[in-house]
Every structure is written in structure tokens, then in C-alpha cells.
Write an enzyme that holds these catalytic residues in place. Structure first.
Site, PDB file in Angstrom:
ATOM      1  N   ASP A   1       7.701 -32.158  30.486  1.00  0.00           N
ATOM      2  CA  ASP A   1       8.420 -31.050  31.114  1.00  0.00           C
ATOM      3  C   ASP A   1       9.867 -31.042  30.636  1.00  0.00           C
ATOM      4  O   ASP A   1      10.351 -32.049  30.129  1.00  0.00           O
ATOM      5  CB  ASP A   1       8.440 -31.226  32.642  1.00  0.00           C
ATOM      6  CG  ASP A   1       7.098 -30.896  33.282  1.00  0.00           C
ATOM      7  OD1 ASP A   1       6.338 -30.103  32.704  1.00  0.00           O
ATOM      8  OD2 ASP A   1       6.821 -31.435  34.377  1.00  0.00           O
TER       9      ASP A   1
ATOM     10  N   ARG B   1       5.520 -25.159  25.316  1.00  0.00           N
ATOM     11  CA  ARG B   1       5.412 -24.280  26.480  1.00  0.00           C
ATOM     12  C   ARG B   1       6.759 -23.553  26.619  1.00  0.00           C
ATOM     13  O   ARG B   1       7.812 -24.200  26.602  1.00  0.00           O
ATOM     14  CB  ARG B   1       5.154 -25.104  27.739  1.00  0.00           C
ATOM     15  CG  ARG B   1       5.121 -24.244  28.991  1.00  0.00           C
ATOM     16  CD  ARG B   1       5.474 -25.055  30.221  1.00  0.00           C
ATOM     17  NE  ARG B   1       4.418 -25.938  30.620  1.00  0.00           N
ATOM     18  CZ  ARG B   1       4.643 -27.051  31.334  1.00  0.00           C
ATOM     19  NH1 ARG B   1       5.859 -27.404  31.666  1.00  0.00           N
ATOM     20  NH2 ARG B   1       3.629 -27.810  31.684  1.00  0.00           N
TER      21      ARG B   1
ATOM     22  N   ARG C   1      12.451 -25.342  44.278  1.00  0.00           N
ATOM     23  CA  ARG C   1      12.596 -24.544  43.047  1.00  0.00           C
ATOM     24  C   ARG C   1      11.681 -23.315  43.100  1.00  0.00           C
ATOM     25  O   ARG C   1      12.039 -22.253  42.639  1.00  0.00           O
ATOM     26  CB  ARG C   1      12.306 -25.392  41.804  1.00  0.00           C
ATOM     27  CG  ARG C   1      13.433 -26.349  41.457  1.00  0.00           C
ATOM     28  CD  ARG C   1      13.319 -26.878  40.030  1.00  0.00           C
ATOM     29  NE  ARG C   1      12.202 -27.756  39.843  1.00  0.00           N
ATOM     30  CZ  ARG C   1      12.211 -29.069  40.096  1.00  0.00           C
ATOM     31  NH1 ARG C   1      13.300 -29.642  40.563  1.00  0.00           N
ATOM     32  NH2 ARG C   1      11.144 -29.811  39.879  1.00  0.00           N
TER      33      ARG C   1
END
Ligand code: FDA
Length: 308
Positions: free
Chosen positions: A134, A185, A289
Site C-alpha cells: 500500500d 494500483r 479515512r
């Protein structure tokens, strides 16, 4: 700053408040976090992934947790992820794993994080599984991409990275990564960033998203278009059709619990759709978030509070 951006910033700032954190840890799951969090245990998440796989979705799983500040916690996270990888393989799930570099120790020592990632990638490779790192706050971008490059140089092809369109630097990062035929991504970005590093206006973030998405799709790698923004998705589909880009070169990705109808409709249109699931007891920052991404979600939280 628009009203929506101001609301987002306020939610992200409030998230750092201890009282809010205590309240949410106590009641948040019942108040709505369970809409976005696929359970507090691996078993619960695996059940959800099996169900999503049966519907035709590909999945990934993340054990929730943010930056660790000592080696022992990083080692625990490595053990948890190793168990997750083995479980995915044993259950023959159509799923892979996404992991936060700071959970591997990036905030303590870059070499430690890289050793931990290499170990997990080795395990994943043996099981035929893929892992994505990530992307976190802007300060972590440089070391994360450095680690990604070193892992690729070390021979790992089962590792992917994430680029965030809200950062000014991202178009240049993409240019420098494309020769590696990367698995990337693309997201808009979920953290509170200053105007020194990130576009303050959503129009610019969206414009940059289109720019990097087109460049990535024309490159040699694999592109994960990770957005719930229907305009972006339809634009991507038009672009893919015009340029005859094969279905083996991209996929759509969305978060568990966000726009499920849109997820199903893309699947029905024949696209690969990955649903990103997250589980664990450390769901608080992740949930905040999600609220910040769509301040209207606060209404759903408030409704659940009234219903209690
Ligand atoms: P945008 O915010 O413009 O939203 C478009 C529409 O989607 C909204 O109008 C609404 O309808 C819907 N929507 C979006 N978010 C919603 C929510 N929380 N609840 C309900 N509806 C919502 N970020 C990051 O910085 N690092 C990372 O590694 C990742 N990883 C990641 C993986 C995957 C699979 C996804 C889908 C997203 C991420 N993100 C991320 C988060 C990303 O940066 C971004 O914050 C969210 O995807 C929201 O932005 P959208 O692109 O959906 O567009």
C-alpha cells in the site's frame, strides 16, 4: 477549499483526537465500521472472501494496522501475514494480499522493512501468490518506491506498488517505474496532505488520475484502476476499448462495502473486479479515512447512533 474538502480535512484532524478514538473503538463497529471492515478476525475475513469469490470477484486482504515502532511488533505482523498467505493458499482463494510498509517496520528502518517484505514475498512466491505494498503518507513515498525497486531488482515479480494521483510527484514516479513493466494500483490518495506536495483541488486530483491511468494503461505493466468514481471508470473503459487493451492488462478495484452495486455491474459487464477487504481489531484509522472520503457517511453513522 470546497465545503467537502473542508469536511474531509476536519474528519481526518478529528481522527487524531484521543476521546474520539476511545469512543469509536468502543462503539464504532456497531455504529457502522462493520460496513467497511470485513471482521475483526482472519476467519471472518476468509468467510467474506469465499462469498465474494463465489460471486466472481477477485479479492485482496489486509490485516489492519499502521506504523509499528519496534521490531517485535513488525515481527508479529510478519507472522500474521505469513499465516494469512498460507490460509489463502490452503483454501484456494482467488485472493492476494496488500500490506502497509510501515507495518513491516519502514518507520523504524528501511532495511528491516525490506527484509520483512522479502521474507513474505518468498513465502508468497512459493504459494503462487501476489503481494501489494500500500502507499501511505507522502513522507513514505520515496522509501516505499525505493524498496519496491530493490525488491524487483532482487528478482521478485510477485510484488506491486500503489501511486496516488493527489501528489504532484506521481506522474514523474510513474514515468520512472514504467520501464519495469510494474503492477501498479492507481488511487486518488487517502491521507491529509499539504498543498506543498498534493493538489488541493479535487478537479486537479481527478485530472491527474486520468493522466496517470492513461499512461499506465499504455505502458507494459498491469494496471489496477482502484476508484469508485464512475466517471473515471467509464473513461477508463472507453480508453481501453479505443486502444484495444487486453483484459489481461488491467482490473478494477474497489473497497469492501463501497459502491457494491457498481462492483456487481462491472463484473456483469465482463471485467475483472477485485474487492479489497480489510480485517483486524486496529480498524479505527482505516474507518476514519473511509468517513473522510465521503463526509455523507457521517449521516449513516449518525443514523446508527440514533437507532441504538
Ligand atoms: P472519490 O473520492 O472521488 O469518490 C467517487 C465516488 O465514490 C463518491 O462520489 C462516492 O459515491 C463513492 N465513494 C468514495 N469513497 C467512498 C466511501 N468511503 N464511502 C462511500 N462511498 C464512497 N489510498 C491510499 O492513499 N493508499 C492506498 O494504498 C490505497 N489503497 C486503496 C485500495 C483500493 C482497492 C481502493 C479502492 C482505494 C484505495 N485507497 C488508497 C483509497 C483512495 O486513495 C481513495 O481515498 C478512495 O478510493 C476514494 O476515492 P475514489 O477514487 O473512490 O473517488
Amino acid at each position: 477549499m470546497s465545503l467537502n474538502s473542508a469536511a474531509r480535512a476536519a474528519i481526518l484532524v478529528t481522527a487524531n483526537n484521543r476521546a474520539t478514538e476511545r469512543f469509536m473503538n468502543r462503539y464504532g463497529m456497531r455504529l457502522g465500521a462493520s460496513r467497511f471492515v470485513a471482521g475483526e478476525t482472519m476467519d471472518e475475513c476468509i468467510r467474506i472472501i469465499k462469498d465474494l469469490n463465489q460471486q466472481g470477484f477477485k479479492c485482496n486482504a489486509t490485516e489492519l494496522g499502521e506504523a509499528v515502532d519496534n521490531e517485535a511488533d513488525a515481527a508479529r505482523a510478519v507472522d500474521d501475514y505469513e499465516a494469512l498467505l498460507k490460509r489463502m493458499a490452503a483454501e484456494q482463494l482467488n485472493a492476494n494480499v496488500a500490506i502497509k510498509p510501515t507495518l513491516m517496520g519502514l518507520a523504524i528502518d528501511e532495511d528491516l522493512a525490506e527484509r520483512n517484505m522479502s521474507h513474505l514475498l518468498e513465502v508468497a512466491r512459493g504459494l503462487g501468490l501476489f503481494m501489494r505494498m500500500d502507499m501511505e503518507e507522502s513522507a513514505r513515498v520515496e522509501p516505499t518506491l525505493r524498496m519496491y525497486r530493490r525488491l524487483r531488482e532482487g528478482g521478485f515479480t510477485n510484488v506491486g506498488a500503489v501511486l496516488q494521483s493527489y501528489l504532484y510527484r506521481t506522474a514523474a514516479d510513474l514515468d520512472s517505474l514504467l520501464p519495469l513493466a510494474p503492477n501498479l494500483r492507481l488511487v486518488k490518495g487517502a491521507y491529509l496532505e499539504s498543498a506543498e506536495v498534493a493538489y488541493p483541488s479535487k478537479v486537479d486530483v481527478d485530472r491527474n488520475y486520468v493522466r496517470i491511468m492513461e499512461a499506465a494503461l499504455l505502458g507494459d505493466g498491469y494496471t489496477a484502476i482502484a476508484t469508485h468514481d464512475e466517471r473515471m471508470i467509464e473513461h477508463a473503459i472507453g480508453f481501453i476499448q479505443r486502444h484495444r487493451i487486453g483484459h489481461d492488462r488491467f482490473e478494477f478495484q474497489m473497497l469492501y462495502g463501497v459502491r457494491p452495486q457498481l462492483q456487481r455491474s462491472l463484473l456483469a459487464r465482463g471485467f475483472t473486479v477485485l474487492v479489497a477487504t480489510s480485517y483486524g481489531t486496529h480498524w479505527y484509522p482505516f474507518f476514519m479515512r473511509r468517513l473522510a472520503e465521503r463526509p455523507a457517511n457521517l449521516l449513516f453513522l449518525a443514523r446508527n447512533m440514533v437507532r441504538r
